[in-house]
Design a protein around this motif. Structure first.
Motif, short mmCIF file in Angstrom:
data_model
loop_
_atom_site.label_atom_id
_atom_site.label_comp_id
_atom_site.label_asym_id
_atom_site.label_seq_id
_atom_site.Cartn_x
_atom_site.Cartn_y
_atom_site.Cartn_z
N SER A 8 1.00 -1.25 0.01
CA SER A 8 -0.01 0.03 -0.12
C SER A 8 0.80 1.29 0.08
N GLY A 9 2.31 1.16 -0.73
CA GLY A 9 3.08 2.30 -0.75
C GLY A 9 2.68 3.08 -1.73
N SER A 10 3.63 3.79 -2.48
CA SER A 10 3.48 4.57 -3.36
C SER A 10 2.94 3.95 -4.83
N VAL A 11 3.55 2.65 -5.08
CA VAL A 11 3.23 2.32 -6.35
C VAL A 11 1.84 1.48 -6.13
N SER A 30 -2.30 -5.96 2.30
CA SER A 30 -1.36 -5.25 3.09
C SER A 30 -1.19 -6.05 4.45
N ARG A 31 -0.08 -5.74 5.18
CA ARG A 31 0.26 -6.42 6.39
C ARG A 31 -0.77 -5.91 7.55
N VAL A 68 5.96 -4.35 -3.54
CA VAL A 68 6.40 -4.24 -2.27
C VAL A 68 8.00 -3.96 -2.25
N ALA A 91 6.22 -5.63 -9.97
CA ALA A 91 6.69 -4.30 -10.21
C ALA A 91 7.80 -3.96 -9.52
N THR A 92 8.31 -5.03 -8.80
CA THR A 92 9.50 -4.64 -7.95
C THR A 92 10.91 -4.35 -8.70
N VAL A 129 8.60 3.12 -14.07
CA VAL A 129 7.83 4.37 -14.10
C VAL A 129 7.53 4.83 -12.83
N ALA A 131 6.01 6.47 -9.44
CA ALA A 131 4.98 6.04 -8.96
C ALA A 131 4.05 7.09 -9.13
N1 LIG Z 1 8.15 4.37 -6.20
C1 LIG Z 1 8.29 4.31 -7.43
O1 LIG Z 1 8.21 5.09 -8.15
C2 LIG Z 1 8.48 2.92 -8.06
C3 LIG Z 1 8.40 3.03 -9.32
C4 LIG Z 1 8.14 1.35 -10.05
C5 LIG Z 1 8.59 0.48 -9.18
N2 LIG Z 1 8.86 0.66 -7.76
C6 LIG Z 1 9.12 -0.82 -7.13
O2 LIG Z 1 8.04 -1.13 -6.45
C7 LIG Z 1 7.84 -1.60 -5.38
C8 LIG Z 1 7.36 -0.67 -4.51
O3 LIG Z 1 7.74 0.45 -4.27
P1 LIG Z 1 7.24 1.81 -3.39
O4 LIG Z 1 7.72 2.85 -3.71
O5 LIG Z 1 5.68 1.70 -3.75
O6 LIG Z 1 7.53 1.06 -2.07
P2 LIG Z 1 6.97 1.54 -0.54
O7 LIG Z 1 6.07 2.98 -0.78
O8 LIG Z 1 7.65 1.57 0.47
O9 LIG Z 1 5.80 0.83 -0.31
C9 LIG Z 1 5.91 -0.73 -0.24
C10 LIG Z 1 4.73 -1.30 0.60
O10 LIG Z 1 5.02 -2.67 0.63
C11 LIG Z 1 4.23 -3.16 1.77
N3 LIG Z 1 5.20 -4.02 2.58
C12 LIG Z 1 5.22 -5.29 2.74
N4 LIG Z 1 6.39 -5.69 3.36
C13 LIG Z 1 7.24 -4.62 3.70
C14 LIG Z 1 8.15 -4.37 4.64
N5 LIG Z 1 8.76 -5.36 5.11
N6 LIG Z 1 8.66 -3.36 4.56
C15 LIG Z 1 8.08 -2.29 4.06
N7 LIG Z 1 7.04 -2.52 3.16
C16 LIG Z 1 6.37 -3.44 2.94
C17 LIG Z 1 4.04 -1.83 2.58
O11 LIG Z 1 2.65 -1.99 2.49
P3 LIG Z 1 1.57 -2.62 3.80
O12 LIG Z 1 2.13 -1.66 5.00
O13 LIG Z 1 0.35 -2.27 3.41
O14 LIG Z 1 1.90 -4.05 3.99
C18 LIG Z 1 4.40 -0.72 2.04
O15 LIG Z 1 3.61 0.10 2.01
C19 LIG Z 1 9.51 -1.60 -5.05
O16 LIG Z 1 10.36 -2.82 -5.09
C20 LIG Z 1 10.25 -0.60 -5.96
O17 LIG Z 1 11.44 -0.82 -6.34
C21 LIG Z 1 8.81 1.78 -7.16
#
Ligand SMILES: NC(=O)c1ccc[n+]([C@@H]2O[C@H](COP(=O)([O-])OP(=O)(O)OC[C@H]3O[C@@H](n4cnc5c(N)ncnc54)[C@H](OP(=O)(O)O)[C@@H]3O)[C@@H](O)[C@H]2O)c1
Length: 209
Positions: A8-11, A30-31, A68, A91-92, A129, A131
């Motif tokens: 439930s993060g940025s992506v 989500s966790r 995630v 998407a990781t 891309v 987020a």
């Molecule tokens: N940010 C970008 O622009 C972007 C673009 C393309 C790809 N990505 C990739 O997409 C993936 C997610 O990126 P993001 O930017 O959305 O990350 P983020 O904002 O840090 O969110 C990740 C989400 O994953 C869940 N999660 C599950 N286990 C976790 C843990 N041990 N520690 C932290 N979070 C955990 C959490 O949701 P819950 O708390 O609800 O479980 C958290 O909100 C990454 O692999 C990243 O490389 C990112």
């Protein structure tokens, strides 16, 4: 379609907002689905959205999106249970400390995800891309290109349609092994986006006639 978005993060939030606007039904895996943050997110986004545990979110989903951090990919996949014949969008990016790739050259995060998710049809997509642009925002009047790769043609077709619906230009880059090239490309984009001169909104586009 019914889409389970794991994370439930940025992506996860960006995709949930955009796909729900298009009428898809989303379960955020989500966790902590009962936390104030997630309940607020579900309320903010509105109808067609629910939050659930990772395992529950995937029940009945046509597609599962892994959004995630890399460090949580394996445990999240484990929590999803049996993934035989399920379609997973990976998407990781296998980033580790200091903005480096943990895997490369002879292996990739996408291929590793496929090993953990035994029997699933993994499609690497949406990893290059920002987020903040997941509403399909055009840059310089052009759609951002989203390369995808995977071994199952039918799964790739379904994923390509879902991403095209978001407003992106999808290119089928080949088999899942191409993740070895798509993951470093994301690293390049992250490094470019850190250059203040380029601004916050950048993306790649494959030009053709
Ligand atoms: N940010 C970008 O622009 C972007 C673009 C393309 C790809 N990505 C990739 O997409 C993936 C997610 O990126 P993001 O930017 O959305 O990350 P983020 O904002 O840090 O969110 C990740 C989400 O994953 C869940 N999660 C599950 N286990 C976790 C843990 N041990 N520690 C932290 N979070 C955990 C959490 O949701 P819950 O708390 O609800 O479980 C958290 O909100 C990454 O692999 C990243 O490389 C990112």
């Amino acid at each position: 379609m019914r889409i389970a978005v794991i994370g439930s993060g940025s992506v996860g939030t960006g995709l949930t907002k955009s796909w729900s606007k298009l009428g898809h039904s989303i379960a955020i895996g989500s966790r902590s689905p009962g936390s104030g943050r997630i309940v607020g997110l579900v309320t903010e986004i509105g109808s067609g959205i629910e939050a659930a545990t990772v395992a529950e979110s995937a029940v009945g989903a046509d597609i599962i999106v892994l959004a995630v951090p890399w460090s949580a990919a394996e445990v999240s996949i484990e929590a999803l249970g049996d993934l035989t014949n399920r379609i997973i969008i990976d998407a990781t990016n296998p980033f580790v400390k200091g903005l480096n790739l943990e895997i490369g050259h002879t292996d990739s995060g996408g291929e590793q995800v496929a090993k953990w998710a035994t029997g699933a049809h993994v499609v690497k997509a949406l990893n290059i891309v920002d987020a903040r642009l997941l509403d399909g925002k055009k840059l310089n009047n052009r759609e951002i290109t989203i390369p995808i790769c995977g071994n199952d043609p039918e799964a790739k077709k379904i994923v390509a349609n879902l991403i095209t619906e978001l407003g992106f230009d999808v290119i089928d880059a080949g088999k899942l092994e191409v993740s070895r090239l798509l993951e470093p490309l994301c690293l390049l984009m992250v490094k470019l986006s850190m250059k203040k001169t380029l601004g916050n909104e950048i993306g790649f586009r494959v030009l053709r006639d």
